[in-house]
Scaffold this motif. Sequence first.
Motif, PDB file in Angstrom:
ATOM      1  N   PHE A 147       0.835  -1.210   0.000  1.00  0.00           N
ATOM      2  CA  PHE A 147       0.000   0.000   0.000  1.00  0.00           C
ATOM      3  C   PHE A 147       0.870   1.261   0.000  1.00  0.00           C
ATOM      4  O   PHE A 147       0.598   2.221  -0.738  1.00  0.00           O
ATOM      5  CB  PHE A 147      -0.913  -0.026   1.231  1.00  0.00           C
ATOM      6  N   THR A 148       1.933   1.243   0.802  1.00  0.00           N
ATOM      7  CA  THR A 148       2.831   2.402   0.880  1.00  0.00           C
ATOM      8  C   THR A 148       3.495   2.683  -0.455  1.00  0.00           C
ATOM      9  O   THR A 148       3.549   3.839  -0.917  1.00  0.00           O
ATOM     10  CB  THR A 148       3.913   2.164   1.949  1.00  0.00           C
ATOM     11  N   THR A 149       3.993   1.642  -1.115  1.00  0.00           N
ATOM     12  CA  THR A 149       4.695   1.845  -2.391  1.00  0.00           C
ATOM     13  C   THR A 149       3.735   2.276  -3.499  1.00  0.00           C
ATOM     14  O   THR A 149       4.112   3.067  -4.362  1.00  0.00           O
ATOM     15  CB  THR A 149       5.435   0.566  -2.806  1.00  0.00           C
TER      16      THR A 149
ATOM     17  N   PHE B   2       3.945   5.787  -5.557  1.00  0.00           N
ATOM     18  CA  PHE B   2       3.943   5.860  -7.014  1.00  0.00           C
ATOM     19  C   PHE B   2       2.864   6.818  -7.515  1.00  0.00           C
ATOM     20  O   PHE B   2       3.108   7.636  -8.415  1.00  0.00           O
ATOM     21  CB  PHE B   2       3.732   4.464  -7.601  1.00  0.00           C
ATOM     22  N   ILE B   3       1.681   6.729  -6.928  1.00  0.00           N
ATOM     23  CA  ILE B   3       0.588   7.631  -7.328  1.00  0.00           C
ATOM     24  C   ILE B   3       0.979   9.087  -7.049  1.00  0.00           C
ATOM     25  O   ILE B   3       0.723   9.987  -7.860  1.00  0.00           O
ATOM     26  CB  ILE B   3      -0.713   7.252  -6.597  1.00  0.00           C
TER      27      ILE B   3
ATOM     28  N   ARG C 292       1.385  12.298  -9.579  1.00  0.00           N
ATOM     29  CA  ARG C 292       0.732  13.591  -9.347  1.00  0.00           C
ATOM     30  C   ARG C 292       1.734  14.742  -9.441  1.00  0.00           C
ATOM     31  O   ARG C 292       1.457  15.788 -10.055  1.00  0.00           O
ATOM     32  CB  ARG C 292       0.059  13.599  -7.968  1.00  0.00           C
ATOM     33  N   VAL C 293       2.904  14.545  -8.842  1.00  0.00           N
ATOM     34  CA  VAL C 293       3.948  15.580  -8.901  1.00  0.00           C
ATOM     35  C   VAL C 293       4.394  15.809 -10.334  1.00  0.00           C
ATOM     36  O   VAL C 293       4.571  16.951 -10.781  1.00  0.00           O
ATOM     37  CB  VAL C 293       5.139  15.180  -8.007  1.00  0.00           C
TER      38      VAL C 293
ATOM     39  N   THR D 199       9.737   4.569  -8.202  1.00  0.00           N
ATOM     40  CA  THR D 199       8.466   4.330  -7.505  1.00  0.00           C
ATOM     41  C   THR D 199       7.593   3.312  -8.232  1.00  0.00           C
ATOM     42  O   THR D 199       6.739   2.676  -7.603  1.00  0.00           O
ATOM     43  CB  THR D 199       7.694   5.647  -7.330  1.00  0.00           C
ATOM     44  N   LEU D 200       7.798   3.130  -9.538  1.00  0.00           N
ATOM     45  CA  LEU D 200       7.080   2.073 -10.263  1.00  0.00           C
ATOM     46  C   LEU D 200       7.598   0.693  -9.887  1.00  0.00           C
ATOM     47  O   LEU D 200       6.817  -0.247  -9.673  1.00  0.00           O
ATOM     48  CB  LEU D 200       7.230   2.288 -11.771  1.00  0.00           C
TER      49      LEU D 200
END
Length: 476
Positions: free
Chosen positions: A24-26, A30-31, A35-36, A79-80
């Motif tokens: 969930f954290t990773t 990534f999301i 967004r950034v 992050t992917l």
Amino acid sequence: MAIPLLGIVAVLFSQNKVREITLFTTIITFIESIRVWLSMEMGTSEFQQLVEVNWIESLNLKIQFGLDGISIMFVLLTTLLMPICVLASWDSIKFMKKEFFISLLSIEILLVGVFTVLDLLGFYILFEGVLIPMFLIIGVWGAREQKITAAYYFFFYTLIGSVLMLLSIFYIYYVTGTTDYQTLLGFKLDPYIQNILFLGFFASLAVKIPKFPFHVWLPQAHVEAPLAGSVLLAGVLIKLGSYGFIRFTLPLFPDACVYFTPLVFTLGTLAIIYASLTTLRQTDLKRIIAYSSVSHMGVVSIAIFTLSLIGLEGSIFLQISHGLVSSALFIVVTILYDRHHTRLVKYYRGVAVTMPIFAIIFLFFTLANIAVPLSCNFIGEFLSLLATFNSNAFIGILASSGMVLSACYALFLYNRVCFGAMSLYIKDSPENRDMNRREFFVLLPLVFLTAFLGVYPNIVLDALHPCVLNILDYLA
């Protein structure tokens, strides 16, 4: 960086849901990185999302973090791959699960920091900090009896080279009074001093890429590391050296980069030819992919030192592509290993009979690895080799031999594993089953991105263009 840190705290206090919390954290990280990226202005080379940390005010050490079109691509890649590493390790980590997933989240924090930090000393600290959790992942959760040796190979090879980079950073601070990247861009060092400082940075960054002959640690680390370790090594960690060259050495030591271009060309060409020929004689599935990574990174290093727009954009694109394809190939061969408990090629034949979906995905990434058109690797290698030919036709011809040799070892491996009469070892195996749902969905985003970036590369190239032009202005 804050989200993975919160994830570490949650994992520390969790008893039963360690994997779920880490996943969930990773995913949230990534999301957030997407967004950034979407909130950034891509038509500029200016650093955005700036954050400054007052570290040691008396020494004027203020570490700043920021993003531009280059760094955001490496952050997205990192992050992917993190949730993919978590899913890929879902059932394979049998002991000390909490410590393993804390190590993964620690690596994510450090890698995001490396790609966003705008300070030489901060870069060094984060650059070397990655060694500690990765050393633990290889040495503690490695697959075979030589995992301790492989962990020490990885740790000491990269650490020893980095001492010279630290000395170079100290000298820069002594001369200029700062290690802030944006401030240092305004200084013009003497060409002779640049040469010495370049060699200090080169000693560290060349080991991380890894350049020939500093590559000895990589195959050993890949073979002994667990799957998540191999994915992170191939996908992100070996990109730290090339990122350091692009971000720091090109704009800070422009005269030295021109002076040492023949050296880099020579080592890069040797890496391509040597690694490709060595790959042809390997019998271990992981070693084959590891040595092919050395060859691909040889192309990257040559493209960087063409000191051209096409070369720099091609090298960055090839790094992103290699991070996707090479990571997928390590996952693919581990799927085989999980079923048949061997990575020796001689035991495999006719796998496509019992694993047709696996065979199709394996073929897709094999073709991408040899840079077949409409794959992301093709875009990166085409731009890199085009820039190399424009810079030095002889080096371009030698570098292009890597594409021919990669087709030889990649297609031979695929043919040997998937086609032909089924070997007795495979036929008698109790686990002749195709990919399960988790394995398929782990590879699905990599399949999509490999094809999508091969068809529509401008989504990356448009972000890189102004930033690369800005770097080239310091080389003019």
